[in-house]
Design a protein around this motif. Structure first.
Motif, PDB file in Angstrom:
ATOM      1  N   LYS A  38       7.268  -7.392   9.960  1.00 46.42           N
ATOM      2  CA  LYS A  38       7.839  -6.069  10.212  1.00 46.42           C
ATOM      3  C   LYS A  38       7.968  -5.327   8.892  1.00 46.42           C
ATOM      4  O   LYS A  38       8.137  -5.940   7.837  1.00 46.42           O
ATOM      5  CB  LYS A  38       9.217  -6.190  10.874  1.00 46.42           C
ATOM      6  N   HIS A  39       7.921  -4.004   8.979  1.00 39.74           N
ATOM      7  CA  HIS A  39       8.113  -3.196   7.771  1.00 39.74           C
ATOM      8  C   HIS A  39       8.731  -1.867   8.154  1.00 39.74           C
ATOM      9  O   HIS A  39       8.609  -1.407   9.295  1.00 39.74           O
ATOM     10  CB  HIS A  39       6.789  -2.971   7.030  1.00 39.74           C
TER      11      HIS A  39
ATOM     12  N   GLU B 109      -2.951  -5.379   6.295  1.00 40.48           N
ATOM     13  CA  GLU B 109      -2.248  -4.190   6.792  1.00 40.48           C
ATOM     14  C   GLU B 109      -1.937  -3.264   5.632  1.00 40.48           C
ATOM     15  O   GLU B 109      -1.558  -3.722   4.544  1.00 40.48           O
ATOM     16  CB  GLU B 109      -0.961  -4.582   7.518  1.00 40.48           C
ATOM     17  N   GLU B 110      -2.094  -1.970   5.860  1.00 38.85           N
ATOM     18  CA  GLU B 110      -1.743  -0.956   4.868  1.00 38.85           C
ATOM     19  C   GLU B 110      -0.273  -0.570   5.045  1.00 38.85           C
ATOM     20  O   GLU B 110       0.162  -0.276   6.158  1.00 38.85           O
ATOM     21  CB  GLU B 110      -2.630   0.275   5.014  1.00 38.85           C
ATOM     22  N   ILE B 111       0.464  -0.550   3.951  1.00 38.13           N
ATOM     23  CA  ILE B 111       1.898  -0.267   3.995  1.00 38.13           C
ATOM     24  C   ILE B 111       2.223   0.749   2.906  1.00 38.13           C
ATOM     25  O   ILE B 111       1.671   0.695   1.803  1.00 38.13           O
ATOM     26  CB  ILE B 111       2.730  -1.550   3.797  1.00 38.13           C
ATOM     27  N   HIS B 112       3.128   1.681   3.219  1.00 37.06           N
ATOM     28  CA  HIS B 112       3.518   2.714   2.267  1.00 37.06           C
ATOM     29  C   HIS B 112       4.343   2.119   1.125  1.00 37.06           C
ATOM     30  O   HIS B 112       4.828   0.981   1.197  1.00 37.06           O
ATOM     31  CB  HIS B 112       4.321   3.806   2.973  1.00 37.06           C
ATOM     32  N   ARG B 113       4.519   2.918   0.094  1.00 38.47           N
ATOM     33  CA  ARG B 113       5.287   2.504  -1.067  1.00 38.47           C
ATOM     34  C   ARG B 113       6.776   2.499  -0.756  1.00 38.47           C
ATOM     35  O   ARG B 113       7.258   3.199   0.153  1.00 38.47           O
ATOM     36  CB  ARG B 113       5.010   3.431  -2.259  1.00 38.47           C
ATOM     37  N   ASP B 114       7.531   1.717  -1.540  1.00 41.73           N
ATOM     38  CA  ASP B 114       8.990   1.602  -1.400  1.00 41.73           C
ATOM     39  C   ASP B 114       9.382   1.270   0.035  1.00 41.73           C
ATOM     40  O   ASP B 114      10.316   1.858   0.599  1.00 41.73           O
ATOM     41  CB  ASP B 114       9.675   2.900  -1.856  1.00 41.73           C
ATOM     42  N   THR B 115       8.671   0.338   0.637  1.00 40.65           N
ATOM     43  CA  THR B 115       8.925  -0.054   2.017  1.00 40.65           C
ATOM     44  C   THR B 115       9.327  -1.518   2.068  1.00 40.65           C
ATOM     45  O   THR B 115       8.686  -2.373   1.457  1.00 40.65           O
ATOM     46  CB  THR B 115       7.678   0.157   2.888  1.00 40.65           C
TER      47      THR B 115
ATOM     48  N   TYR C  71       1.620   2.360  -2.266  1.00 41.22           N
ATOM     49  CA  TYR C  71       0.825   2.280  -1.037  1.00 41.22           C
ATOM     50  C   TYR C  71      -0.383   1.395  -1.303  1.00 41.22           C
ATOM     51  O   TYR C  71      -1.152   1.632  -2.233  1.00 41.22           O
ATOM     52  CB  TYR C  71       0.376   3.684  -0.615  1.00 41.22           C
ATOM     53  N   ASP C  72      -0.526   0.352  -0.491  1.00 42.07           N
ATOM     54  CA  ASP C  72      -1.559  -0.632  -0.798  1.00 42.07           C
ATOM     55  C   ASP C  72      -1.922  -1.395   0.470  1.00 42.07           C
ATOM     56  O   ASP C  72      -1.250  -1.288   1.506  1.00 42.07           O
ATOM     57  CB  ASP C  72      -1.062  -1.594  -1.883  1.00 42.07           C
ATOM     58  N   MET C  73      -2.993  -2.180   0.349  1.00 44.27           N
ATOM     59  CA  MET C  73      -3.424  -3.081   1.407  1.00 44.27           C
ATOM     60  C   MET C  73      -2.890  -4.469   1.094  1.00 44.27           C
ATOM     61  O   MET C  73      -3.179  -5.037   0.046  1.00 44.27           O
ATOM     62  CB  MET C  73      -4.955  -3.106   1.506  1.00 44.27           C
ATOM     63  N   PHE C  74      -2.086  -5.012   2.007  1.00 43.20           N
ATOM     64  CA  PHE C  74      -1.482  -6.312   1.814  1.00 43.20           C
ATOM     65  C   PHE C  74      -2.134  -7.320   2.757  1.00 43.20           C
ATOM     66  O   PHE C  74      -2.521  -6.982   3.875  1.00 43.20           O
ATOM     67  CB  PHE C  74       0.028  -6.246   2.058  1.00 43.20           C
ATOM     68  N   GLU C  75      -2.233  -8.554   2.257  1.00 46.51           N
ATOM     69  CA  GLU C  75      -2.980  -9.589   2.959  1.00 46.51           C
ATOM     70  C   GLU C  75      -2.143 -10.857   3.054  1.00 46.51           C
ATOM     71  O   GLU C  75      -1.629 -11.347   2.042  1.00 46.51           O
ATOM     72  CB  GLU C  75      -4.289  -9.857   2.235  1.00 46.51           C
TER      73      GLU C  75
END
Length: 222
Positions: A130-131, A46-52, A102-106
């Motif tokens: 959740k994020h 999932e791609e998640i924004h920075r400082d999240t 911002y990155d792709m997390f696995e």
């Protein structure tokens, strides 16, 4: 002064209804469940924004009829391979971390159960990740800041609207980057086309002079 059309919400009402709809969709989020075979590895990205803020709960069930119980490893990494959370022989637990960019997390689950000669029943994995707004515990915030229920909902709507604004700002930034990339690509294609035409014209001119000199050497033309 023009009056709003009947039956059609005004701009402020439409924005408020959109926020309520998004809040409802956030509240209706459901965990992800899947079957994990023996000696298998499954990953969710999932791609998640920075400082999240990212929180999650997981539970791994033992295969039906198995006396050994569940046996799997959990590892959460980013695209650079940095380990954000790891747990061996995971059965049930929680995790939390805050993204730096911002990155792709696995999130990867790897079964440690042997395959055996026959078919080993699969393990049931349940992951509730959740994020952002949905990861915040507003009940704890209400207790710490002594907020009333209406104030808590207003805080939730405020955070949700800020998240939407940030998403739009990021989309706008990505659109500008893509536009700059397209313009740069078009410029390079134009220069390459001009260069190719110059090469073809030069090659054709060289062929004309070469053939003219060849025919003169053979005394086919004067």
């Amino acid at each position: 002064m023009p009056l709003p059309l009947p039956g059609r919400p005004r701009l402020g009402q439409a924005s408020f209804l959109a926020l309520l709809l998004l809040l409802l969709l956030v509240g209706l989020a459901r965990p992800i469940s899947f079957q994990l075979p023996g000696k298998a590895r499954k990953c969710l990205r999932e791609e998640i924004h920075r400082d999240t803020l990212v929180t999650g709960e997981y539970e791994i069930g033992a295969p039906p009829g198995s006396s050994t119980g569940p046996s799997a490893n959990l590892k959460i990494t980013d695209s650079a391979g940095h380990i954000l959370y790891a747990k061996e022989d995971a059965t049930k637990g929680k995790f939390a971390f805050t993204t730096e960019d911002y990155d792709m997390f696995e999130a990867c689950f790897e079964s440690k159960l042997p395959v055996g000669t026959g078919r080993m029943p699969d393990q049931l994995v349940i992951l509730d990740m959740k994020h952002g707004v949905e990861a915040k515990n507003y009940e704890e915030i209400a207790k710490v800041e002594k907020l009333k229920p209406l104030e808590v909902e207003l805080r939730r709507l405020e955070d949700l609207s800020e998240s939407i604004v940030n998403d739009f700002a990021y989309m706008k930034k990505r659109e500008e980057e893509m536009r700059d990339t397209n313009e740069s690509t078009n410029t390079r294609v134009l220069y390459f086309s001009i260069f190719s035409m110059c090469c073809l014209i030069g090659l054709a001119t060289w062929q004309v002079f070469y053939l003219r000199r060849f025919f003169k050497a053979k005394k086919l033309i004067e």
